[in-house]
Design a protein around this motif. Structure first.
Motif, PDB file in Angstrom:
ATOM      1  N   ASN A 184      -9.556   0.297 -11.110  1.00 34.34           N
ATOM      2  CA  ASN A 184      -8.170   0.109 -10.673  1.00 34.34           C
ATOM      3  C   ASN A 184      -8.051  -0.217  -9.186  1.00 34.34           C
ATOM      4  O   ASN A 184      -6.950  -0.488  -8.697  1.00 34.34           O
ATOM      5  N   LYS A 185      -9.171  -0.195  -8.471  1.00 32.05           N
ATOM      6  CA  LYS A 185      -9.126  -0.504  -7.037  1.00 32.05           C
ATOM      7  C   LYS A 185      -8.521  -1.870  -6.767  1.00 32.05           C
ATOM      8  O   LYS A 185      -7.811  -2.067  -5.778  1.00 32.05           O
ATOM      9  N   ILE A 186      -8.809  -2.819  -7.645  1.00 34.13           N
ATOM     10  CA  ILE A 186      -8.368  -4.192  -7.411  1.00 34.13           C
ATOM     11  C   ILE A 186      -6.848  -4.296  -7.351  1.00 34.13           C
ATOM     12  O   ILE A 186      -6.304  -5.244  -6.775  1.00 34.13           O
ATOM     13  N   CYS A 187      -6.144  -3.308  -7.913  1.00 37.50           N
ATOM     14  CA  CYS A 187      -4.675  -3.309  -7.874  1.00 37.50           C
ATOM     15  C   CYS A 187      -4.149  -3.175  -6.448  1.00 37.50           C
ATOM     16  O   CYS A 187      -2.983  -3.490  -6.183  1.00 37.50           O
ATOM     17  N   PHE A 188      -4.999  -2.711  -5.536  1.00 37.08           N
ATOM     18  CA  PHE A 188      -4.558  -2.431  -4.170  1.00 37.08           C
ATOM     19  C   PHE A 188      -5.190  -3.377  -3.147  1.00 37.08           C
ATOM     20  O   PHE A 188      -5.173  -3.099  -1.952  1.00 37.08           O
ATOM     21  N   ILE A 189      -5.750  -4.465  -3.651  1.00 39.05           N
ATOM     22  CA  ILE A 189      -6.356  -5.473  -2.789  1.00 39.05           C
ATOM     23  C   ILE A 189      -5.629  -6.795  -3.028  1.00 39.05           C
ATOM     24  O   ILE A 189      -5.513  -7.229  -4.175  1.00 39.05           O
ATOM     25  N   PRO A 190      -5.081  -7.433  -1.994  1.00 36.41           N
ATOM     26  CA  PRO A 190      -5.255  -7.120  -0.568  1.00 36.41           C
ATOM     27  C   PRO A 190      -4.155  -6.244   0.033  1.00 36.41           C
ATOM     28  O   PRO A 190      -4.122  -6.055   1.242  1.00 36.41           O
ATOM     29  N   GLY A 191      -3.241  -5.731  -0.790  1.00 33.06           N
ATOM     30  CA  GLY A 191      -2.084  -5.019  -0.262  1.00 33.06           C
ATOM     31  C   GLY A 191      -2.397  -3.876   0.681  1.00 33.06           C
ATOM     32  O   GLY A 191      -1.673  -3.642   1.654  1.00 33.06           O
ATOM     33  N   ILE A 224     -14.300   3.479   7.216  1.00 37.78           N
ATOM     34  CA  ILE A 224     -14.700   2.077   7.333  1.00 37.78           C
ATOM     35  C   ILE A 224     -15.416   1.578   6.074  1.00 37.78           C
ATOM     36  O   ILE A 224     -15.209   0.433   5.653  1.00 37.78           O
ATOM     37  N   PRO A 225     -16.254   2.399   5.416  1.00 39.31           N
ATOM     38  CA  PRO A 225     -16.887   1.917   4.176  1.00 39.31           C
ATOM     39  C   PRO A 225     -15.899   1.497   3.093  1.00 39.31           C
ATOM     40  O   PRO A 225     -16.267   0.738   2.186  1.00 39.31           O
ATOM     41  N   ILE A 226     -14.653   1.971   3.178  1.00 42.47           N
ATOM     42  CA  ILE A 226     -13.655   1.541   2.200  1.00 42.47           C
ATOM     43  C   ILE A 226     -13.489   0.025   2.261  1.00 42.47           C
ATOM     44  O   ILE A 226     -13.297  -0.636   1.238  1.00 42.47           O
ATOM     45  N   PHE A 227     -13.582  -0.549   3.468  1.00 39.21           N
ATOM     46  CA  PHE A 227     -13.436  -1.996   3.599  1.00 39.21           C
ATOM     47  C   PHE A 227     -14.537  -2.750   2.884  1.00 39.21           C
ATOM     48  O   PHE A 227     -14.298  -3.735   2.199  1.00 39.21           O
ATOM     49  N   PHE A 228     -15.754  -2.266   3.075  1.00 40.74           N
ATOM     50  CA  PHE A 228     -16.866  -2.928   2.412  1.00 40.74           C
ATOM     51  C   PHE A 228     -16.709  -2.826   0.897  1.00 40.74           C
ATOM     52  O   PHE A 228     -17.049  -3.749   0.159  1.00 40.74           O
ATOM     53  N   ASP A 229     -16.182  -1.698   0.446  1.00 34.06           N
ATOM     54  CA  ASP A 229     -15.944  -1.521  -0.982  1.00 34.06           C
ATOM     55  C   ASP A 229     -14.837  -2.460  -1.462  1.00 34.06           C
ATOM     56  O   ASP A 229     -14.915  -3.022  -2.559  1.00 34.06           O
ATOM     57  N   MET A 230     -13.803  -2.639  -0.633  1.00 32.01           N
ATOM     58  CA  MET A 230     -12.734  -3.580  -0.976  1.00 32.01           C
ATOM     59  C   MET A 230     -13.289  -4.991  -1.140  1.00 32.01           C
ATOM     60  O   MET A 230     -12.956  -5.707  -2.089  1.00 32.01           O
ATOM     61  N   MET A 231     -14.144  -5.376  -0.202  1.00 27.43           N
ATOM     62  CA  MET A 231     -14.729  -6.710  -0.262  1.00 27.43           C
ATOM     63  C   MET A 231     -15.584  -6.876  -1.513  1.00 27.43           C
ATOM     64  O   MET A 231     -15.570  -7.915  -2.166  1.00 27.43           O
ATOM     65  N   GLN A 232     -16.333  -5.833  -1.843  1.00 28.18           N
ATOM     66  CA  GLN A 232     -17.182  -5.896  -3.027  1.00 28.18           C
ATOM     67  C   GLN A 232     -16.341  -6.013  -4.290  1.00 28.18           C
ATOM     68  O   GLN A 232     -16.667  -6.780  -5.202  1.00 28.18           O
ATOM     69  N   CYS A 233     -15.241  -5.265  -4.343  1.00 23.17           N
ATOM     70  CA  CYS A 233     -14.351  -5.330  -5.505  1.00 23.17           C
ATOM     71  C   CYS A 233     -13.746  -6.720  -5.643  1.00 23.17           C
ATOM     72  O   CYS A 233     -13.701  -7.293  -6.737  1.00 23.17           O
TER      73      CYS A 233
END
Length: 241
Positions: free
Chosen positions: A111-118, A139-148
């Motif tokens: 469900n992470k993708i629901c909050f990217i890029p918002g 900061i690792p949350i960003f890398f995880d966002m990019m990976q998602c």
């Protein structure tokens, strides 16, 4: 859901005068306990796919970021005496909510993708807080966002991600936040955002990797100088506005 919106509104309205620090900290402690209690309920009842509530989780993240970035918790702006008193009596509430945001994010799974890029801008704003443990956790949350994002849209981003490294991912989000600040003419914060990029560079003639909007710069020294020119320009505009 409405409670999160109410809390966020109260945090933004500054209910107490800025010099009523004891009352502000007591209020923040109550907010923190309430937010964490609601978070426990969300994990129990609104996390599984069948019961997942995107808007509820979105409101949680926006509230948590509003809480952590509020002026009254930015201890670096206080005198050492005042800062130590707050830390002794209340602790650093930014760390507590920051770690909670991290834990909640990693529980989202697909469900992470629901909050990217918002959520990119708000989360990056949180990582700009100059607190080392907090930055290390978030900061690792960003890398995880990019990976998602990469996993969901591999074909579109294939060429972009082919050679980019973790530092490049971080820089990309810095410029996204810079753009958000410029959109609302928040020039001072835009300058501080570029300053984070400049600190990654050396005063050397080493070749720098191609960056997003400074391709004419060949060396790290040239890129650093270019960034400082832009930073000074933003600071000047910030003083005028």
């Amino acid at each position: 859901m409405e409670t999160f919106l109410l809390f966020k509104d109260l945090i933004g309205k500054h209910v107490y005068p800025s010099d009523w620090m004891a009352m502000i900290m007591v209020q923040n402690r109550v907010f923190l306990r309430a937010i964490n209690t609601y978070a426990d309920t969300m994990n129990l009842k609104f996390l599984n796919n069948n019961d997942f509530e995107v808007q509820l989780w979105n409101n949680y993240f926006h509230l948590a970021v509003a809480f952590i970035t509020q002026e009254s918790l930015q201890l670096q702006h206080f005198s050492s005496t005042k800062r130590n008193k707050i830390l002794t009596k209340y602790g650093d509430m930014r760390r507590l909510i920051g770690f909670a945001i991290r834990d909640m994010w990693y529980k989202l799974g697909g469900n992470k993708i629901c909050f990217i890029p918002g959520m990119v801008g708000p989360i990056l704003e949180m990582t700009l807080i100059p607190e080392e443990e907090l930055r290390r956790a978030t900061i690792p949350i960003f890398f995880d966002m990019m990976q998602c994002e990469h996993t969901v849209s591999t074909h579109f981003h294939k060429n972009f991600y082919k050679d980019i490294n973790r530092e490049g991912m971080y820089i990309r989000y810095l410029y996204k936040l810079r753009d958000l600040h410029l959109d609302v003419e928040n020039y001072t914060e835009a300058a501080y955002t570029l300053l984070l990029h400049s600190r990654l560079l050396k005063w050397s003639d080493d070749q720098c990797s191609p960056q997003f909007e400074v391709r004419s710069c060949q060396t790290q020294r040239q890129l650093k100088e270019t960034l400082y020119d832009k930073i000074i320009g933003h600071f000047d505009k910030g003083k005028v506005s």
